[in-house]
Scaffold this motif. Sequence first.
Motif, PDB file in Angstrom:
ATOM      1  N   ALA A   1      -7.173  -0.004  12.450  1.00 18.67           N
ATOM      2  CA  ALA A   1      -7.501   0.998  13.464  1.00 18.67           C
ATOM      3  C   ALA A   1      -6.251   1.746  13.923  1.00 18.67           C
ATOM      4  CB  ALA A   1      -8.193   0.339  14.655  1.00 18.67           C
ATOM      5  N   THR A   2      -5.138   1.018  14.068  1.00 16.91           N
ATOM      6  CA  THR A   2      -3.878   1.657  14.438  1.00 16.91           C
ATOM      7  C   THR A   2      -3.410   2.599  13.343  1.00 16.91           C
ATOM      8  OG1 THR A   2      -3.216  -0.214  15.821  1.00 16.91           O
ATOM      9  CG2 THR A   2      -1.464   1.218  15.037  1.00 16.91           C
ATOM     10  N   VAL A   3      -3.561   2.183  12.090  1.00 19.74           N
ATOM     11  CA  VAL A   3      -3.150   3.028  10.972  1.00 19.74           C
ATOM     12  C   VAL A   3      -4.021   4.284  10.909  1.00 19.74           C
ATOM     13  CG1 VAL A   3      -2.804   3.147   8.479  1.00 19.74           C
ATOM     14  CG2 VAL A   3      -2.274   1.035   9.700  1.00 19.74           C
ATOM     15  N   ARG A   4      -5.300   4.155  11.202  1.00 21.61           N
ATOM     16  CA  ARG A   4      -6.175   5.343  11.239  1.00 21.61           C
ATOM     17  C   ARG A   4      -5.699   6.318  12.326  1.00 21.61           C
ATOM     18  NH1 ARG A   4     -10.828   1.518  10.372  1.00 21.61           N
ATOM     19  NH2 ARG A   4     -11.555   1.896   8.225  1.00 21.61           N
ATOM     20  N   PHE A   5      -5.327   5.793  13.477  1.00 20.80           N
ATOM     21  CA  PHE A   5      -4.793   6.656  14.528  1.00 20.80           C
ATOM     22  C   PHE A   5      -3.531   7.361  14.031  1.00 20.80           C
ATOM     23  CE2 PHE A   5      -1.791   7.273  18.033  1.00 20.80           C
ATOM     24  CZ  PHE A   5      -2.536   8.087  18.869  1.00 20.80           C
ATOM     25  N   ALA A   6      -2.641   6.624  13.364  1.00 24.36           N
ATOM     26  CA  ALA A   6      -1.429   7.220  12.820  1.00 24.36           C
ATOM     27  C   ALA A   6      -1.754   8.276  11.768  1.00 24.36           C
ATOM     28  CB  ALA A   6      -0.539   6.133  12.218  1.00 24.36           C
ATOM     29  N   ALA A   7      -2.782   8.023  10.962  1.00 23.93           N
ATOM     30  CA  ALA A   7      -3.204   8.997   9.949  1.00 23.93           C
ATOM     31  C   ALA A   7      -3.694  10.284  10.612  1.00 23.93           C
ATOM     32  CB  ALA A   7      -4.291   8.401   9.061  1.00 23.93           C
TER      33      ALA A   7
ATOM     34  N   ALA B   1       0.364  -6.846  -1.318  1.00 25.59           N
ATOM     35  CA  ALA B   1      -1.057  -6.639  -1.584  1.00 25.59           C
ATOM     36  C   ALA B   1      -1.789  -6.187  -0.327  1.00 25.59           C
ATOM     37  CB  ALA B   1      -1.674  -7.922  -2.134  1.00 25.59           C
ATOM     38  N   THR B   2      -1.440  -6.792   0.819  1.00 27.51           N
ATOM     39  CA  THR B   2      -2.071  -6.406   2.080  1.00 27.51           C
ATOM     40  C   THR B   2      -1.767  -4.957   2.415  1.00 27.51           C
ATOM     41  OG1 THR B   2      -1.970  -8.657   2.950  1.00 27.51           O
ATOM     42  CG2 THR B   2      -2.163  -6.883   4.555  1.00 27.51           C
ATOM     43  N   GLU B   3      -0.506  -4.585   2.291  1.00 22.58           N
ATOM     44  CA  GLU B   3      -0.108  -3.216   2.605  1.00 22.58           C
ATOM     45  C   GLU B   3      -0.790  -2.222   1.670  1.00 22.58           C
ATOM     46  OE1 GLU B   3       4.048  -1.112   3.848  1.00 22.58           O
ATOM     47  OE2 GLU B   3       4.026  -2.124   1.905  1.00 22.58           O
ATOM     48  N   GLN B   4      -0.877  -2.585   0.395  1.00 20.43           N
ATOM     49  CA  GLN B   4      -1.512  -1.694  -0.569  1.00 20.43           C
ATOM     50  C   GLN B   4      -2.996  -1.523  -0.282  1.00 20.43           C
ATOM     51  OE1 GLN B   4       0.399  -0.006  -2.958  1.00 20.43           O
ATOM     52  NE2 GLN B   4      -1.491   1.189  -2.908  1.00 20.43           N
ATOM     53  N   ASN B   5      -3.651  -2.595   0.147  1.00 20.24           N
ATOM     54  CA  ASN B   5      -5.072  -2.504   0.500  1.00 20.24           C
ATOM     55  C   ASN B   5      -5.290  -1.535   1.655  1.00 20.24           C
ATOM     56  OD1 ASN B   5      -5.857  -4.312  -1.478  1.00 20.24           O
ATOM     57  ND2 ASN B   5      -5.832  -6.091  -0.104  1.00 20.24           N
ATOM     58  N   VAL B   6      -4.433  -1.635   2.661  1.00 19.44           N
ATOM     59  CA  VAL B   6      -4.531  -0.717   3.794  1.00 19.44           C
ATOM     60  C   VAL B   6      -4.266   0.712   3.344  1.00 19.44           C
ATOM     61  CG1 VAL B   6      -3.530  -0.072   6.016  1.00 19.44           C
ATOM     62  CG2 VAL B   6      -3.936  -2.490   5.491  1.00 19.44           C
ATOM     63  N   ALA B   7      -3.234   0.896   2.525  1.00 18.86           N
ATOM     64  CA  ALA B   7      -2.902   2.234   2.030  1.00 18.86           C
ATOM     65  C   ALA B   7      -4.047   2.828   1.216  1.00 18.86           C
ATOM     66  CB  ALA B   7      -1.627   2.181   1.184  1.00 18.86           C
ATOM     67  N   ASP B   8      -4.663   2.008   0.371  1.00 21.09           N
ATOM     68  CA  ASP B   8      -5.778   2.497  -0.447  1.00 21.09           C
ATOM     69  C   ASP B   8      -6.949   2.936   0.424  1.00 21.09           C
ATOM     70  OD1 ASP B   8      -4.333   2.040  -2.734  1.00 21.09           O
ATOM     71  OD2 ASP B   8      -5.307   0.117  -3.192  1.00 21.09           O
ATOM     72  N   THR B   9      -7.215   2.180   1.488  1.00 23.99           N
ATOM     73  CA  THR B   9      -8.301   2.541   2.401  1.00 23.99           C
ATOM     74  C   THR B   9      -8.019   3.886   3.067  1.00 23.99           C
ATOM     75  OG1 THR B   9      -8.817   0.216   2.858  1.00 23.99           O
ATOM     76  CG2 THR B   9      -9.554   1.839   4.479  1.00 23.99           C
ATOM     77  N   ILE B  10      -6.787   4.059   3.539  1.00 16.92           N
ATOM     78  CA  ILE B  10      -6.423   5.315   4.207  1.00 16.92           C
ATOM     79  C   ILE B  10      -6.458   6.475   3.229  1.00 16.92           C
ATOM     80  CG2 ILE B  10      -4.566   6.537   5.394  1.00 16.92           C
ATOM     81  CD1 ILE B  10      -6.048   4.451   7.092  1.00 16.92           C
ATOM     82  N   ARG B  11      -5.981   6.273   2.007  1.00 17.47           N
ATOM     83  CA  ARG B  11      -6.010   7.363   1.017  1.00 17.47           C
ATOM     84  C   ARG B  11      -7.447   7.785   0.699  1.00 17.47           C
ATOM     85  NH1 ARG B  11      -1.525   4.178  -1.965  1.00 17.47           N
ATOM     86  NH2 ARG B  11       0.381   5.311  -1.365  1.00 17.47           N
ATOM     87  N   GLU B  12      -8.352   6.821   0.698  1.00 17.83           N
ATOM     88  CA  GLU B  12      -9.754   7.145   0.438  1.00 17.83           C
ATOM     89  C   GLU B  12     -10.361   7.914   1.600  1.00 17.83           C
ATOM     90  OE1 GLU B  12     -13.984   4.879  -0.621  1.00 17.83           O
ATOM     91  OE2 GLU B  12     -12.096   3.751  -0.586  1.00 17.83           O
ATOM     92  N   GLU B  13     -10.018   7.521   2.821  1.00 11.97           N
ATOM     93  CA  GLU B  13     -10.586   8.162   4.003  1.00 11.97           C
ATOM     94  C   GLU B  13      -9.912   9.498   4.325  1.00 11.97           C
ATOM     95  OE1 GLU B  13     -10.331   5.351   7.174  1.00 11.97           O
ATOM     96  OE2 GLU B  13     -11.746   3.943   6.263  1.00 11.97           O
ATOM     97  N   TYR B  14      -8.646   9.648   3.908  1.00 10.49           N
ATOM     98  CA  TYR B  14      -7.879  10.872   4.194  1.00 10.49           C
ATOM     99  C   TYR B  14      -7.311  11.407   2.870  1.00 10.49           C
ATOM    100  CZ  TYR B  14      -7.891   9.131   9.043  1.00 10.49           C
ATOM    101  OH  TYR B  14      -8.249   8.670  10.288  1.00 10.49           O
ATOM    102  N   PRO B  15      -8.160  11.964   2.020  1.00  8.67           N
ATOM    103  CA  PRO B  15      -7.710  12.370   0.685  1.00  8.67           C
ATOM    104  C   PRO B  15      -6.662  13.476   0.694  1.00  8.67           C
ATOM    105  CG  PRO B  15      -9.938  13.160   1.124  1.00  8.67           C
ATOM    106  CD  PRO B  15      -9.601  12.213   2.218  1.00  8.67           C
ATOM    107  N   ASP B  16      -6.573  14.234   1.785  1.00  7.48           N
ATOM    108  CA  ASP B  16      -5.598  15.314   1.857  1.00  7.48           C
ATOM    109  C   ASP B  16      -4.254  14.857   2.420  1.00  7.48           C
ATOM    110  OD1 ASP B  16      -6.762  14.757   4.313  1.00  7.48           O
ATOM    111  OD2 ASP B  16      -6.519  16.812   5.063  1.00  7.48           O
ATOM    112  N   LEU B  17      -4.120  13.575   2.737  1.00  7.59           N
ATOM    113  CA  LEU B  17      -2.919  13.054   3.391  1.00  7.59           C
ATOM    114  C   LEU B  17      -2.019  12.340   2.389  1.00  7.59           C
ATOM    115  CD1 LEU B  17      -1.578  12.644   6.205  1.00  7.59           C
ATOM    116  CD2 LEU B  17      -2.795  10.463   6.347  1.00  7.59           C
ATOM    117  N   THR B  18      -0.720  12.629   2.454  1.00  7.36           N
ATOM    118  CA  THR B  18       0.248  11.903   1.630  1.00  7.36           C
ATOM    119  C   THR B  18       0.627  10.606   2.333  1.00  7.36           C
ATOM    120  OG1 THR B  18       1.157  13.941   0.711  1.00  7.36           O
ATOM    121  CG2 THR B  18       2.527  11.967   0.551  1.00  7.36           C
TER     122      THR B  18
END
Length: 286
Positions: free
Chosen positions: A162-168, A209-226
């Motif tokens: 949830a914090t990462v989504r806010f940051a995104a 692996a944990t960090e990559q899982n979070v990153a993959d989730t954010i990339r899927e939800e925010y496809p326009d975000l680097t």
Amino acid sequence: MDTSHGPVVVGTDGSPRATAAVMWAAGEAVLRDRPLHILHATGLESRSGRNLSPETAQLVLDSGRALLDEAAASATARYPDLAVSTSLGKGKPADTLTEQSGSEGLTVVGCRGRGGFHALLLGSVGLRVATHAHGPVVVVRGSEQPSTGVVLVGIRNETDLATVRFAADEARLRKATLRLLTAWSLLGAVGEMVPGLDDATSVGDREAATEQNVADTIREEYPDLTVTVDLVKASSASGALVDASAHADLLVAGARRHQRSSGRLAHVTHAVLHHAHCPVAVSHHA
């Protein structure tokens, strides 16, 4: 958390760091296309304030109104199209800001007001607001610098999503890169190691692996975000984040509470609020 519908609320006491917070908040209001609301709390309803003579209390009120007028004039001078309102409260500064904070807006404070003796540390007002506000809070730290185009967020595990989504959301608003940073150490992982595997390898692989899982989730939800990921072996997660904050426009931290006290922020968030080189956003979420 959607913070796009509420105003940007900022407190000021006329100190240089509070003035810097007002100007940062004004820029943030323009970025969000939201109004700016500037607060000043006189403390007249506190025990010491109630002991003032009527004449002195009136001088305090007049001074507060002049301070607010000056802050509003500075904000509109830089951003002429910005809608600015002000309010003068009689409560304590931290209580007034906390009461005015909302879940759909953003609350901004300076890193220390007039009462501080050490400019690098967060004052009691800022710390209390960051801990108890109803929505996200930004503590304006560091000096005004050219944009780095980076929003930084520290993560520990999937519970920080949830914090990462806010940051995104903040990164997308700024058209910035989102940098995920995980700091780990063998000492911090004692009791969580996988029996029979090399300690450094197993802990490092698990964190990656944990960090990559979070990153993959954010990339899927925010496809326009680097989105970039960094896994750092460090003795201190807060130290790693503070160092990295020197190369970020905003550092986002979760409002995770200390395990022994619901009224205290966890030590990493507490540390970056005191020592980061850039503004720090504390994300309050369910």
